[in-house]
Design a protein around this motif. Structure first.
Motif, PDB file in Angstrom:
ATOM      1  N   MET A 138       0.833  -1.212   0.000  1.00  0.00           N
ATOM      2  CA  MET A 138       0.000   0.000   0.000  1.00  0.00           C
ATOM      3  C   MET A 138       0.865   1.258   0.000  1.00  0.00           C
ATOM      4  SD  MET A 138      -3.209  -0.994   2.390  1.00  0.00           S
ATOM      5  CE  MET A 138      -2.620  -2.346   3.380  1.00  0.00           C
ATOM      6  N   ALA A 139       1.970   1.231   0.732  1.00  0.00           N
ATOM      7  CA  ALA A 139       2.882   2.384   0.762  1.00  0.00           C
ATOM      8  C   ALA A 139       3.501   2.608  -0.620  1.00  0.00           C
ATOM      9  CB  ALA A 139       3.966   2.180   1.814  1.00  0.00           C
ATOM     10  N   LEU A 140       3.900   1.521  -1.278  1.00  0.00           N
ATOM     11  CA  LEU A 140       4.468   1.636  -2.628  1.00  0.00           C
ATOM     12  C   LEU A 140       3.428   2.186  -3.593  1.00  0.00           C
ATOM     13  CD1 LEU A 140       6.725   1.203  -4.699  1.00  0.00           C
ATOM     14  CD2 LEU A 140       5.926  -1.171  -4.927  1.00  0.00           C
ATOM     15  N   ALA A 141       2.214   1.682  -3.530  1.00  0.00           N
ATOM     16  CA  ALA A 141       1.152   2.180  -4.413  1.00  0.00           C
ATOM     17  C   ALA A 141       0.907   3.667  -4.179  1.00  0.00           C
ATOM     18  CB  ALA A 141      -0.131   1.378  -4.188  1.00  0.00           C
ATOM     19  N   LEU A 142       0.849   4.065  -2.926  1.00  0.00           N
ATOM     20  CA  LEU A 142       0.627   5.471  -2.598  1.00  0.00           C
ATOM     21  C   LEU A 142       1.786   6.331  -3.107  1.00  0.00           C
ATOM     22  CD1 LEU A 142      -1.343   7.383  -1.210  1.00  0.00           C
ATOM     23  CD2 LEU A 142      -0.076   7.024   0.909  1.00  0.00           C
ATOM     24  N   TRP A 143       3.009   5.854  -2.893  1.00  0.00           N
ATOM     25  CA  TRP A 143       4.192   6.581  -3.373  1.00  0.00           C
ATOM     26  C   TRP A 143       4.104   6.790  -4.887  1.00  0.00           C
ATOM     27  CZ3 TRP A 143       8.808   8.505  -1.245  1.00  0.00           C
ATOM     28  CH2 TRP A 143       9.786   8.861  -2.176  1.00  0.00           C
ATOM     29  N   LEU A 144       3.779   5.713  -5.617  1.00  0.00           N
ATOM     30  CA  LEU A 144       3.726   5.815  -7.072  1.00  0.00           C
ATOM     31  C   LEU A 144       2.588   6.715  -7.540  1.00  0.00           C
ATOM     32  CD1 LEU A 144       4.607   2.145  -8.078  1.00  0.00           C
ATOM     33  CD2 LEU A 144       6.062   4.178  -8.237  1.00  0.00           C
ATOM     34  N   LEU A 145       1.468   6.700  -6.823  1.00  0.00           N
ATOM     35  CA  LEU A 145       0.359   7.587  -7.188  1.00  0.00           C
ATOM     36  C   LEU A 145       0.697   9.054  -6.935  1.00  0.00           C
ATOM     37  CD1 LEU A 145      -2.699   5.575  -5.849  1.00  0.00           C
ATOM     38  CD2 LEU A 145      -2.202   6.114  -8.242  1.00  0.00           C
ATOM     39  N   VAL A 146       1.374   9.328  -5.835  1.00  0.00           N
ATOM     40  CA  VAL A 146       1.666  10.709  -5.462  1.00  0.00           C
ATOM     41  C   VAL A 146       2.935  11.234  -6.145  1.00  0.00           C
ATOM     42  CG1 VAL A 146       2.260  12.227  -3.517  1.00  0.00           C
ATOM     43  CG2 VAL A 146       0.456  10.517  -3.263  1.00  0.00           C
ATOM     44  N   LYS A 147       3.999  10.442  -6.094  1.00  0.00           N
ATOM     45  CA  LYS A 147       5.291  10.934  -6.583  1.00  0.00           C
ATOM     46  C   LYS A 147       5.742  10.290  -7.884  1.00  0.00           C
ATOM     47  CE  LYS A 147       7.250  12.451  -2.254  1.00  0.00           C
ATOM     48  NZ  LYS A 147       8.485  12.593  -1.518  1.00  0.00           N
ATOM     49  N   GLY A 148       5.293   9.070  -8.151  1.00  0.00           N
ATOM     50  CA  GLY A 148       5.754   8.365  -9.338  1.00  0.00           C
ATOM     51  C   GLY A 148       7.198   7.918  -9.179  1.00  0.00           C
ATOM     52  N   PHE A 149       7.799   7.516 -10.283  1.00  0.00           N
ATOM     53  CA  PHE A 149       9.206   7.147 -10.266  1.00  0.00           C
ATOM     54  C   PHE A 149      10.054   8.400 -10.283  1.00  0.00           C
ATOM     55  CE2 PHE A 149       7.494   3.254 -12.287  1.00  0.00           C
ATOM     56  CZ  PHE A 149       7.952   2.342 -11.357  1.00  0.00           C
ATOM     57  N   ARG A 150      11.229   8.319  -9.712  1.00  0.00           N
ATOM     58  CA  ARG A 150      12.155   9.446  -9.772  1.00  0.00           C
ATOM     59  C   ARG A 150      12.524   9.657 -11.245  1.00  0.00           C
ATOM     60  NH1 ARG A 150      15.154   7.852  -4.356  1.00  0.00           N
ATOM     61  NH2 ARG A 150      13.745   8.958  -2.960  1.00  0.00           N
ATOM     62  N   PRO A 151      12.517  10.898 -11.721  1.00  0.00           N
ATOM     63  CA  PRO A 151      12.704  11.178 -13.150  1.00  0.00           C
ATOM     64  C   PRO A 151      13.969  10.583 -13.761  1.00  0.00           C
ATOM     65  CG  PRO A 151      11.999  13.146 -12.003  1.00  0.00           C
ATOM     66  CD  PRO A 151      12.250  12.093 -10.958  1.00  0.00           C
TER      67      PRO A 151
END
Length: 162
Positions: A138-151
């Motif tokens: 859930m933390a990974l999903a939230l991270w990807l939804l909010v921040k995405g991958f580092r450019p």
């Protein structure tokens, strides 16, 4: 969907991730199909065939014994490959990917304990073993939804020729 990002860091491991998750899905299909088969056999339209019902019930029980646990093995393999690549590439916070690498061990232990009948999936201990990785997912999903991958870790878009 993660393959294009992951393959830039290690294509073999990224492909291994896709294969592990695909095998996991195939192993989980009987969990969805088994109850539907039992329901269809209980309908008034189907002929009451005790031998066929017995066969479906035996398959369902075999899945309960081995299906969940073997799918857990491939799920854990996928988690290891994904989070190793995320950790190495720094595509997401190392805290999240490192957390998953640690949390996969109790999850795998749970699958083995269930496989050998030493633990029931309805027990509190089962929940305690799977909770760290569930929270990480859930933390990974939230991270990807909010921040995405580092450019810097995302491959450049390929231009299409029209």
């Amino acid at each position: 969907m993660l393959f294009p990002v992951l393959k830039e860091h290690n294509e073999a491991l990224a492909l291994g991730y896709v294969v592990a998750r695909s095998i996991e899905v195939v192993l989980l299909l009987p969990a969805a199909i088994g109850p539907l088969l039992l329901l269809s056999m209980a309908s008034p339209q189907s002929a009451h065939d005790p031998e066929r019902f017995s066969s479906v019930r035996a398959l369902s029980q075999a899945y309960d014994t081995w299906g969940y646990s073997t799918s857990v093995v491939f799920f854990c393999l996928g988690v290891l490959l994904l989070n190793y690549l995320l950790y190495r590439s720094r595509a997401v916070s190392r805290l999240i990917s490192g957390w998953a690498l640690a949390a996969v061990l109790p999850y795998l232990a749970d699958g083995v304990l269930v496989m050998f009948g030493l633990l029931a999936t309805s027990s509190t201990f089962h929940t305690l073993l799977i909770l760290p990785l569930a929270m990480n997912e859930m933390a990974l999903a939230l991270w990807l939804l909010v921040k995405g991958f580092r450019p810097a870790t995302v491959p450049p878009a390929r231009e299409s020729i029209h």
